[in-house]
Scaffold this active site. Structure first.
Site, PDB file in Angstrom:
ATOM      1  N   SER A 180       0.801  -1.229   0.000  1.00  0.00           N
ATOM      2  CA  SER A 180       0.000   0.000   0.000  1.00  0.00           C
ATOM      3  C   SER A 180       0.831   1.275   0.000  1.00  0.00           C
ATOM      4  CB  SER A 180      -0.953  -0.010   1.191  1.00  0.00           C
ATOM      5  OG  SER A 180      -0.272  -0.310   2.384  1.00  0.00           O
ATOM      6  N   HIS A 208      -5.398  -3.660  -1.952  1.00  0.00           N
ATOM      7  CA  HIS A 208      -5.175  -2.719  -3.048  1.00  0.00           C
ATOM      8  C   HIS A 208      -5.169  -3.396  -4.424  1.00  0.00           C
ATOM      9  CE1 HIS A 208      -4.609   1.178  -1.164  1.00  0.00           C
ATOM     10  NE2 HIS A 208      -4.034   0.553  -0.155  1.00  0.00           N
ATOM     11  N   LYS A 239     -12.095  -0.252  -0.899  1.00  0.00           N
ATOM     12  CA  LYS A 239     -11.240   0.540  -1.778  1.00  0.00           C
ATOM     13  C   LYS A 239     -11.840   0.575  -3.185  1.00  0.00           C
ATOM     14  CE  LYS A 239      -7.437   0.313   1.342  1.00  0.00           C
ATOM     15  NZ  LYS A 239      -6.476  -0.551   2.009  1.00  0.00           N
TER      16      LYS A 239
HETATM   17  C1  LIG Z   1      -6.517  -0.730   3.461  1.00  0.00           C
HETATM   18  C2  LIG Z   1      -5.926  -2.040   3.750  1.00  0.00           C
HETATM   19  C3  LIG Z   1      -6.556  -2.913   4.644  1.00  0.00           C
HETATM   20  C4  LIG Z   1      -7.779  -2.515   5.420  1.00  0.00           C
HETATM   21  O1  LIG Z   1      -8.925  -2.497   4.629  1.00  0.00           O
HETATM   22  P1  LIG Z   1     -10.224  -1.716   5.138  1.00  0.00           P
HETATM   23  O2  LIG Z   1     -11.339  -2.358   4.394  1.00  0.00           O
HETATM   24  O3  LIG Z   1     -10.021  -0.279   4.813  1.00  0.00           O
HETATM   25  O4  LIG Z   1     -10.330  -1.941   6.613  1.00  0.00           O
HETATM   26  C5  LIG Z   1      -6.007  -4.164   4.831  1.00  0.00           C
HETATM   27  N1  LIG Z   1      -4.881  -4.539   4.174  1.00  0.00           N
HETATM   28  C6  LIG Z   1      -4.239  -3.718   3.327  1.00  0.00           C
HETATM   29  C7  LIG Z   1      -3.012  -4.189   2.623  1.00  0.00           C
HETATM   30  C8  LIG Z   1      -4.744  -2.437   3.081  1.00  0.00           C
HETATM   31  O5  LIG Z   1      -4.119  -1.618   2.253  1.00  0.00           O
END
Ligand SMILES: *Cc1c(COP(=O)(O)O)cnc(C)c1O
Length: 392
Positions: A180, A208, A239
């Protein structure tokens, strides 16, 4: 009155280091152009890769679900909190991912926490990439399992760790699919090969990569043609999918086990009807979104080459996550502030989220950005960096 001196001191310290941030409060919903303090700003930091947060089909599904079922689910999944749309969403996700089953949680964060904390026992070992997401780290911390960390994407270190771990009951290799902070992709083919050689399970967090990588955005496993060889796939619905939630896709026995063991599943209220319905609509939209995803990747390539041509360091980026590495935390935050003065919002990310000398302004390109938008951003970056060089 409570004595908050230690909290106060820590906040003062953040201010001294230029890492203290008031929260940005927006006047409009997630989009490529958003309103901030009455001003239109080009937004280049959201995870809304495909513009689904405002998609009419998702919005209509949410409204219809509220009319039919109300605004809350009233309970955890195992009591009265599973209604037909939750079940339908899980069937749709399993079909989309090509797995036997899928289980939905309230967020990607709780999915990682819940799954890792449930499947790892004191007789197991978890082997984790050093740059894995905070929710993976926290999930592992909740267990008494043995743990090993390998340097980012270092397959020699991963192999050495696997060689040392043959006596444990289970070996689980955990990696982000797309990292990320850097926007690089995990070397999944090499990881799968090592896992098969040393009898380990593979766990990929595609937060992502969901909606971004692979056919119709199926994720990293599909991108590398490894379907059937990755045991646990985590996805987020927050996302690119545009709503909120997380899921795990894998074998039926894994789902059945988690329904009985995963604490966020057992002890926290299920997704609201509107959330579940809009996630379901989003997966259906994704299945016919090849063009949107192609546009996303074309935009990413255009913007990354443009930034590089201006002399910016885009690090290891190979996806729509494009960090501009500045280094010093205070200077990084100043660059982000100068960009905002130019009308472009891009989030500065500094220690402790990244290493002290690896501060970066993280751009995330979206399918809905036009060429003109991307040129506006590149122009603003050039001018802001000139100012930054003068101020120092
Ligand atoms: C954003 C993210 C999460 C968390 O996801 P949410 O649905 O926003 O709680 C978990 N793992 C990674 C690698 C992320 O980038």
């Amino acid at each position: 009155m409570a004595n908050w001196q230690s909290l106060y001191d820590e906040l003062e310290n953040l201010k001294k280091e230029g890492r203290y941030r008031p929260m940005t409060v927006w006047d409009s919903g997630s989009s490529t152009w958003m309103t901030l303090n009455g001003r239109r700003v080009l937004q280049m930091s959201s995870n809304n890769y495909l513009g689904l947060t405002g998609h009419p089909e998702l919005k209509e599904s949410a409204i219809a679900a509220i009319r039919e079922y109300g605004v809350g689910s009233g309970s955890v999944r195992t009591i009265t909190g599973t209604i037909r749309i939750h079940d339908e969403l899980e069937r749709e996700l399993a079909a989309f991912k090509g797995t036997e089953a899928a289980l939905v949680f309230q967020s990607g964060f709780t999915t990682n926490q819940g799954v890792l904390a449930s499947i790892l026992s004191p007789d197991d070992v978890v082997i984790s990439d050093e740059l894995n997401h905070a929710s993976i780290i926290d999930g592992i911390r909740l267990t008494k399992s043995h743990r090993k960390i390998y340097a980012h994407k270092d397959m020699d270190q991963l192999e050495a760790a696997l060689k040392q771990c043959s006596s444990y009951k289970k070996r689980i290799i955990v990696t982000d699919g797309v990292f990320s902070m850097d926007g690089d992709i995990a070397p999944l083919p090499a990881i799968v090969k090592l896992a098969e050689t040393y009898d380990a399970l593979v766990y990929v967090d595609d937060a992502h990569a969901s909606g971004v990588l692979g056919k119709n955005g199926k994720g990293t496993t599909d991108h590398f043609g490894l379907n059937g060889r990755v045991h646990i796939q985590i996805g987020t619905l927050s996302k690119a999918v545009g709503v909120v939630g997380g899921y795990v896709a894998g074998d039926r026995v894994l789902k059945d086990f988690l329904i009985h063991k995963a604490r966020p599943f057992l002890f926290s209220t299920s997704q609201t009807p509107a959330v579940a319905a809009s996630c379901l609509a989003a997966i259906r939209v994704l299945r016919r979104s090849e063009e949107r995803i192609a546009q996303l990747w074309a935009n990413a390539t255009y913007f990354r080459s443009g930034a590089q041509a201006l002399g910016f360091d885009t690090g290891a980026s190979e996806t729509p996550i494009i960090p501009i590495i500045i280094g010093d935390p205070a200077k990084t935050m100043r660059f982000s502030d100068l960009l905002l003065e130019e009308g472009v919002f891009a989030q500065g990310i500094v220690y402790p989220t990244v290493a002290m000398d690896k501060g970066r302004v993280r751009f995330i390109v979206a399918a809905e950005h036009t060429r003109e938008d991307l040129d506006i951003a590149l122009g603003a970056m050039r001018r802001a960096y000139q100012k930054l060089s003068i101020i120092g």
